[in-house]
Design a protein around this motif. Structure first.
Motif, mmCIF file in Angstrom:
data_model
loop_
_atom_site.group_PDB
_atom_site.id
_atom_site.type_symbol
_atom_site.label_atom_id
_atom_site.label_comp_id
_atom_site.label_asym_id
_atom_site.label_seq_id
_atom_site.Cartn_x
_atom_site.Cartn_y
_atom_site.Cartn_z
ATOM 1 N N LYS A 57 0.842 -1.184 0.000
ATOM 2 C CA LYS A 57 0.000 0.000 0.000
ATOM 3 C C LYS A 57 0.883 1.242 0.000
ATOM 4 O O LYS A 57 2.055 1.178 0.359
ATOM 5 N N THR A 58 0.319 2.342 -0.456
ATOM 6 C CA THR A 58 1.021 3.614 -0.318
ATOM 7 C C THR A 58 0.699 4.192 1.059
ATOM 8 O O THR A 58 -0.297 3.826 1.677
ATOM 9 N N ALA A 59 1.550 5.082 1.524
ATOM 10 C CA ALA A 59 1.333 5.690 2.830
ATOM 11 C C ALA A 59 0.046 6.511 2.821
ATOM 12 O O ALA A 59 -0.395 6.996 1.771
ATOM 13 N N THR A 62 -1.246 9.566 0.352
ATOM 14 C CA THR A 62 -0.451 9.594 -0.877
ATOM 15 C C THR A 62 -1.081 8.632 -1.881
ATOM 16 O O THR A 62 -1.913 7.801 -1.529
ATOM 17 N N ARG A 63 -0.668 8.725 -3.129
ATOM 18 C CA ARG A 63 -1.198 7.820 -4.145
ATOM 19 C C ARG A 63 -0.223 7.688 -5.299
ATOM 20 O O ARG A 63 0.700 8.493 -5.461
ATOM 21 N N ASP A 64 -0.406 6.633 -6.095
ATOM 22 C CA ASP A 64 0.332 6.445 -7.345
ATOM 23 C C ASP A 64 -0.499 7.006 -8.489
ATOM 24 O O ASP A 64 -1.730 7.098 -8.398
ATOM 25 N N TYR A 168 -4.380 15.698 -0.039
ATOM 26 C CA TYR A 168 -3.393 14.677 0.256
ATOM 27 C C TYR A 168 -2.396 15.172 1.303
ATOM 28 O O TYR A 168 -2.406 16.328 1.692
ATOM 29 N N GLN A 352 -8.101 3.411 -3.273
ATOM 30 C CA GLN A 352 -6.777 3.744 -2.781
ATOM 31 C C GLN A 352 -6.441 2.790 -1.644
ATOM 32 O O GLN A 352 -7.182 2.671 -0.678
ATOM 33 N N ASN A 353 -5.304 2.106 -1.773
ATOM 34 C CA ASN A 353 -4.865 1.170 -0.742
ATOM 35 C C ASN A 353 -5.927 0.114 -0.432
ATOM 36 O O ASN A 353 -6.115 -0.305 0.698
#
Length: 516
Positions: A57-59, A62-64, A168, A352-353
């Motif tokens: 997962k991203t923190a 945050t996101r990709d 974010y 997300q995540n």
């Protein structure tokens, strides 16, 4: 020992306990105790035979971004940079972290959102909260008294994220600032014109730019009976009017910050006022406001600002709004904020995540740009206290992108990837002969278009690749086309095909991709 499923359930339950305590603002000791229990549980669920199990997962916050999303971001960045350069700005860059003392005491109550780093080689550091304070430090350090600059970079805030609204913890800011001594309100008016140009060009929908002045606010607080030492904290509360009702704002002023109810009621009468130059003139005649020299100076400048905005022909989108506060401590004069006046008409899910965040129909993203005048900030860093007047604006790129991403979903059902070639923007894909792209490159005056990495690719598989990738146009070069000296252009969406001579190819591609 309990099996993994039981431990995972316990971790989930304990995680909820920690989140609830944080929401209820429990004591630090109580939260730390429950966090320790959570970490102990997590330690028990190591992989088989001591292998570490990674959580993919991203923190939080945050996101990709995938290539199709980045195509939209690139378009937005290019639009903003073109505008900044059009107004004569040059770019700089500063480190992603600063000395902690550089950032301390510049953001009012928002200082609690700064990310502090561990001691690194004897220096206490923090991740930058915005691009304005580093810019002021840069000016003081290099003894620069006159510059027009833009800076596009990531900043970090330990805020409570709202992913579907473009909020974010790691995000880009696009800043434009004018530093130097100029005639009053001309640079300020240019910053507002830049906001107007960018939001108009991005076609986000109807918008409004609210303006106010910190001196008007401080004068208003003074005549309403706010103690001097409460100006900044009351200003931070007024700044929440875009998110909270007046009743809630008043309650925070009175019950949490100790302001008298009478003073809060008087503030309420003023912050409901909106208008233009006419409102500034009316307030100059107001029995209470006219008693404050500070407020009168701000109101006089506000009249001057609107006169320049009339010359720039942007007054249709600008409103003088006394509820606008902007809680950052470093503002000294005019402040402004741009908001969309209509919600984005979409209803999409942002995953997300692994968590499906359902966006309500009519997504509201808050302000999409903000800024103001900060004449005292550079002097805080200069050893001799020398001031450099500054004014600037920051475009909220993540919120803008959030809207454009959702609109693209609704409009086309998928994103359109745009491959750029010099002199034209196209999504050209060449089928068949590996030697022919080189020939076409000479015709187009550009780098090679996209080709498939196969010696004898099948046409149907390539057309499917174009559909999947959002490429709008295919150049087909079969034996017959080579013999006739033409190129068959196929529009992927409509499947229309037309033979085009080599001499007319570049112009035909420009015509067919002009609206991509």
């Amino acid at each position: 020992m309990a099996d993994k499923a039981q431990i995972q359930d316990a971790i989930k339950t304990q995680g909820e306990v920690v989140r609830k305590l944080k929401t209820e603002k429990a004591s630090k000791e109580q939260i730390d105790e429950e966090v320790a229990k959570l970490l102990k549980l997590k330690a028990q669920i190591g992989g088989d035979e001591g292998k570490h199990q990674f959580t993919l997962k991203t923190a939080k916050g945050t996101r990709d971004y995938n290539p199709k999303q980045m195509a939209i971001r690139e378009r937005v960045f290019n639009t903003i940079i073109r505008c900044f350069k059009r107004h004569g700005a040059e770019t700089i860059d500063t480190p992603v972290f600063e000395l902690k003392e550089t950032l301390t005491g510049k953001y009012g109550e928002d200082s609690k959102l700064i990310y502090d780093l561990k001691d690194q080689g004897g220096e206490l550091l923090s991740l930058r909260y915005d691009l304005t304070v580093p810019f002021a430090r840069y000016l003081a350090m290099n003894k620069i008294t006159n510059i027009k600059r833009y800076h596009i970079a990531k900043v970090y805030r330990r805020d409570n994220p709202a992913m579907t609204r473009g909020r974010y913890r790691e995000f880009y800011q696009c800043d434009f600032d004018i530093a130097g001594q100029y005639d009053p309100m001309i640079p300020d008016a240019e910053c507002l014109k830049i906001v107007h140009e960018i939001l108009s060009e991005l076609e986000l929908g109807d918008f409004r730019i609210k303006v106010n002045d910190r001196r008007i606010l401080d004068g208003m607080f003074a005549v309403c009976g706010v103690p001097d030492d409460k100006f900044r904290t009351i200003c931070s509360t007024v700044d929440k009017l875009d998110k909270m009702s007046w009743e809630d704002v008043k309650s925070e002023m009175v019950n949490e910050k100790g302001l008298s109810e009478e003073a809060a009621d008087q503030i309420g009468q003023y912050v409901s006022m909106q208008g233009g130059m006419d409102l500034a003139e009316r307030l100059l005649q107001d029995a209470k406001m006219s008693q404050s020299k500070q407020a009168c100076a701000g109101l006089t400048d506000m009249k001057q600002l609107f006169s320049y905005l009339q010359l720039f022909q942007v007054t249709d989108k600008v409103v003088f709004d006394l509820s606008l506060a902007r809680g950052l401590d470093y503002y000294t004069g005019v402040i402004y904020e741009a908001i969309l006046t209509q919600n984005c008409p979409v209803n999409v899910s942002a995953t997300q995540n692994g968590v499906d965040e359902k966006a309500e129909e009519g997504v509201s993203v808050g302000s999409v740009a903000g800024g103001g005048r900060y004449d005292g900030l550079v002097g805080m860093f200069d050893p001799k206290g020398r001031k450099v007047p500054c004014v600037g604006v920051s475009i909220g790129i993540e919120r803008v992108f959030s809207i454009m991403e959702q609109k693209a979903e609704v409009r086309k059902g998928h994103y359109q990837t745009v491959y750029q070639l010099p002199a034209l923007h196209t999504g050209l894909f060449i089928h068949k002969c590996m030697r022919e792209p080189v020939c076409l490159t000479g015709v187009l005056g550009s780098g090679p278009p996209e080709v498939m990495y196969k010696k004898n690719p099948k046409l149907l598989s390539q057309l499917q690749h174009c559909e999947d990738s959002g490429i709008p146009l295919v150049a087909i070069l079969g034996e017959q086309e080579l013999k006739d000296g033409v190129v068959k252009l196929r529009t992927v969406h409509s499947r229309e095909e037309v033979d085009v001579s080599r001499a007319e190819l570049a112009e035909e591609i420009k015509k067919r991709t002009s609206d991509v």
